[in-house]
Design an enzyme around this catalytic site. Structure first.
Site, PDB file in Angstrom:
ATOM      1  N   HIS A 293     -14.655  31.587 -36.629  1.00  0.00           N
ATOM      2  CA  HIS A 293     -15.337  32.535 -37.512  1.00  0.00           C
ATOM      3  C   HIS A 293     -14.875  32.265 -38.943  1.00  0.00           C
ATOM      4  O   HIS A 293     -13.669  32.122 -39.188  1.00  0.00           O
ATOM      5  CB  HIS A 293     -14.993  33.970 -37.098  1.00  0.00           C
ATOM      6  CG  HIS A 293     -15.742  34.990 -37.893  1.00  0.00           C
ATOM      7  ND1 HIS A 293     -17.074  35.265 -37.656  1.00  0.00           N
ATOM      8  CD2 HIS A 293     -15.373  35.764 -38.937  1.00  0.00           C
ATOM      9  CE1 HIS A 293     -17.482  36.187 -38.527  1.00  0.00           C
ATOM     10  NE2 HIS A 293     -16.475  36.508 -39.309  1.00  0.00           N
TER      11      HIS A 293
ATOM     12  N   GLY B 270     -23.669  21.236 -37.684  1.00  0.00           N
ATOM     13  CA  GLY B 270     -22.741  20.601 -36.755  1.00  0.00           C
ATOM     14  C   GLY B 270     -21.598  19.851 -37.409  1.00  0.00           C
ATOM     15  O   GLY B 270     -21.022  18.951 -36.803  1.00  0.00           O
ATOM     16  N   SER B 271     -21.215  20.242 -38.633  1.00  0.00           N
ATOM     17  CA  SER B 271     -20.102  19.502 -39.257  1.00  0.00           C
ATOM     18  C   SER B 271     -18.801  19.730 -38.484  1.00  0.00           C
ATOM     19  O   SER B 271     -17.987  18.816 -38.363  1.00  0.00           O
ATOM     20  CB  SER B 271     -19.947  19.872 -40.743  1.00  0.00           C
ATOM     21  OG  SER B 271     -19.518  21.196 -40.886  1.00  0.00           O
ATOM     22  N   ASN B 272     -18.613  20.913 -37.934  1.00  0.00           N
ATOM     23  CA  ASN B 272     -17.416  21.140 -37.113  1.00  0.00           C
ATOM     24  C   ASN B 272     -17.500  20.338 -35.814  1.00  0.00           C
ATOM     25  O   ASN B 272     -16.511  19.747 -35.390  1.00  0.00           O
ATOM     26  CB  ASN B 272     -17.255  22.630 -36.798  1.00  0.00           C
ATOM     27  CG  ASN B 272     -16.607  23.371 -37.941  1.00  0.00           C
ATOM     28  OD1 ASN B 272     -15.406  23.257 -38.168  1.00  0.00           O
ATOM     29  ND2 ASN B 272     -17.406  24.122 -38.697  1.00  0.00           N
TER      30      ASN B 272
ATOM     31  N   ASP C 136     -17.214  38.582 -32.269  1.00  0.00           N
ATOM     32  CA  ASP C 136     -16.037  38.340 -33.119  1.00  0.00           C
ATOM     33  C   ASP C 136     -14.857  39.246 -32.773  1.00  0.00           C
ATOM     34  O   ASP C 136     -14.182  39.778 -33.658  1.00  0.00           O
ATOM     35  CB  ASP C 136     -16.409  38.542 -34.611  1.00  0.00           C
ATOM     36  CG  ASP C 136     -17.569  37.660 -35.020  1.00  0.00           C
ATOM     37  OD1 ASP C 136     -17.646  36.525 -34.523  1.00  0.00           O
ATOM     38  OD2 ASP C 136     -18.387  38.116 -35.826  1.00  0.00           O
TER      39      ASP C 136
ATOM     40  N   ASN D  82     -14.199  30.459 -30.236  1.00  0.00           N
ATOM     41  CA  ASN D  82     -15.158  30.528 -31.343  1.00  0.00           C
ATOM     42  C   ASN D  82     -14.401  30.348 -32.663  1.00  0.00           C
ATOM     43  O   ASN D  82     -13.213  30.668 -32.749  1.00  0.00           O
ATOM     44  CB  ASN D  82     -15.854  31.891 -31.343  1.00  0.00           C
ATOM     45  CG  ASN D  82     -16.902  32.011 -32.442  1.00  0.00           C
ATOM     46  OD1 ASN D  82     -17.681  31.093 -32.678  1.00  0.00           O
ATOM     47  ND2 ASN D  82     -16.905  33.141 -33.138  1.00  0.00           N
TER      48      ASN D  82
ATOM     49  N   ILE E 272     -22.808  35.428 -26.423  1.00  0.00           N
ATOM     50  CA  ILE E 272     -22.548  34.796 -25.128  1.00  0.00           C
ATOM     51  C   ILE E 272     -22.710  35.833 -24.022  1.00  0.00           C
ATOM     52  O   ILE E 272     -22.058  36.882 -24.048  1.00  0.00           O
ATOM     53  CB  ILE E 272     -21.122  34.191 -25.113  1.00  0.00           C
ATOM     54  CG1 ILE E 272     -20.971  33.156 -26.228  1.00  0.00           C
ATOM     55  CG2 ILE E 272     -20.804  33.559 -23.758  1.00  0.00           C
ATOM     56  CD1 ILE E 272     -21.952  31.993 -26.172  1.00  0.00           C
TER      57      ILE E 272
ATOM     58  N   GLU F 243     -11.854  24.711 -41.941  1.00  0.00           N
ATOM     59  CA  GLU F 243     -12.279  24.578 -40.539  1.00  0.00           C
ATOM     60  C   GLU F 243     -12.104  23.147 -40.059  1.00  0.00           C
ATOM     61  O   GLU F 243     -11.562  22.892 -38.974  1.00  0.00           O
ATOM     62  CB  GLU F 243     -13.748  24.993 -40.402  1.00  0.00           C
ATOM     63  CG  GLU F 243     -13.958  26.467 -40.672  1.00  0.00           C
ATOM     64  CD  GLU F 243     -15.397  26.906 -40.507  1.00  0.00           C
ATOM     65  OE1 GLU F 243     -15.606  28.068 -40.169  1.00  0.00           O
ATOM     66  OE2 GLU F 243     -16.323  26.104 -40.717  1.00  0.00           O
TER      67      GLU F 243
END
Ligand code: GRF
Length: 205
Positions: A108, A16-18, A149, A106, A92, A178
């Site tokens: 990637h 969960g760093s993003n 993707d 999303n 999803i 990111e």
């Protein structure tokens, strides 16, 4: 009269760093709020991040996510406007895509359309980039459609692949990219989408 804030749900399966960067970015923004964190894993680090930020979280099981429509009313009750996938590993389902048309983003960790598709996640992506001898990698922020993707690209940012890189060192460089860009791209995207929905009204120049 001020508009209602735009409400985001973050879906994440891992550390969960993003998610952390996104939550921090919008923390004091009155117009855009992270209202929910959804994870498919009960031990995902992202759940601690949500708890520390005082954001409700939901651990979802396969049955509910893929087969049971009760999940959609739950998102509606929370007035979720956009879904942000930040390392969410399940595909999803179509009912969710149709309920949020053009509203699921999303990230990637490579430059799509290369190095995407089923099985292309985490270190598999970076290993494939290194094996292909690429001199450059990067990140792709894109809309989600029925294929892995595959949806429309919203933004891409690049970084070099250096001699001697391992999947770990490349992953670290990609993570920095990111963290530097994802929150801002989300902000621009959701704000722009709302303006479009309001009929593209702009104040006169
Ligand atoms: C990121 O590299 C993202 O591109 C991918 O999953 C990873 C999630 O990392 N989809 P984190 O959990 O946000 O640290």
């Amino acid at each position: 009269m001020s508009q209602k804030p735009i409400k985001l749900a973050i879906f994440a399966s891992g550390k969960g760093s993003n998610a952390q960067k996104i939550i921090t970015h919008f923390r004091w923004n009155p117009d855009i709020k992270v209202v929910l964190v959804v994870s498919n894993k009960s031990d995902a680090g992202v759940l601690d991040i949500a708890a520390n930020a005082g954001i409700p979280s939901l651990i979802i099981d396969k049955e509910r996510f893929f087969k049971n429509d009760a999940f959609l009313p739950y998102l509606a009750q929370n007035e979720v406007d956009f879904i942000i996938l930040a390392g969410f590993l399940w595909k999803i389902p179509e009912n969710l895509i149709s309920a949020f048309p053009g509203k699921i983003l999303n990230i990637h960790p490579a430059l799509l359309p290369k190095f995407g598709g089923k099985g292309m996640y985490g270190h598999h992506v970076h290993e494939a980039v290194l094996a292909a001898g690429e001199k450059e990698s990067g990140i792709t922020i894109h809309l989600v459609d029925e294929q892995y993707d595959h949806g429309k690209t919203i933004a891409q940012f690049t970084c070099p692949v250096l001699a001697g890189d391992t999947a770990d060192s490349l992953a670290e460089r990609i993570h920095k990219l990111e963290h530097a860009h994802f929150p801002e791209v989300i902000e621009e995207f959701v704000t722009g989408s709302r303006e479009q929905e309001a009929g593209g009204r702009r104040s006169p120049e």
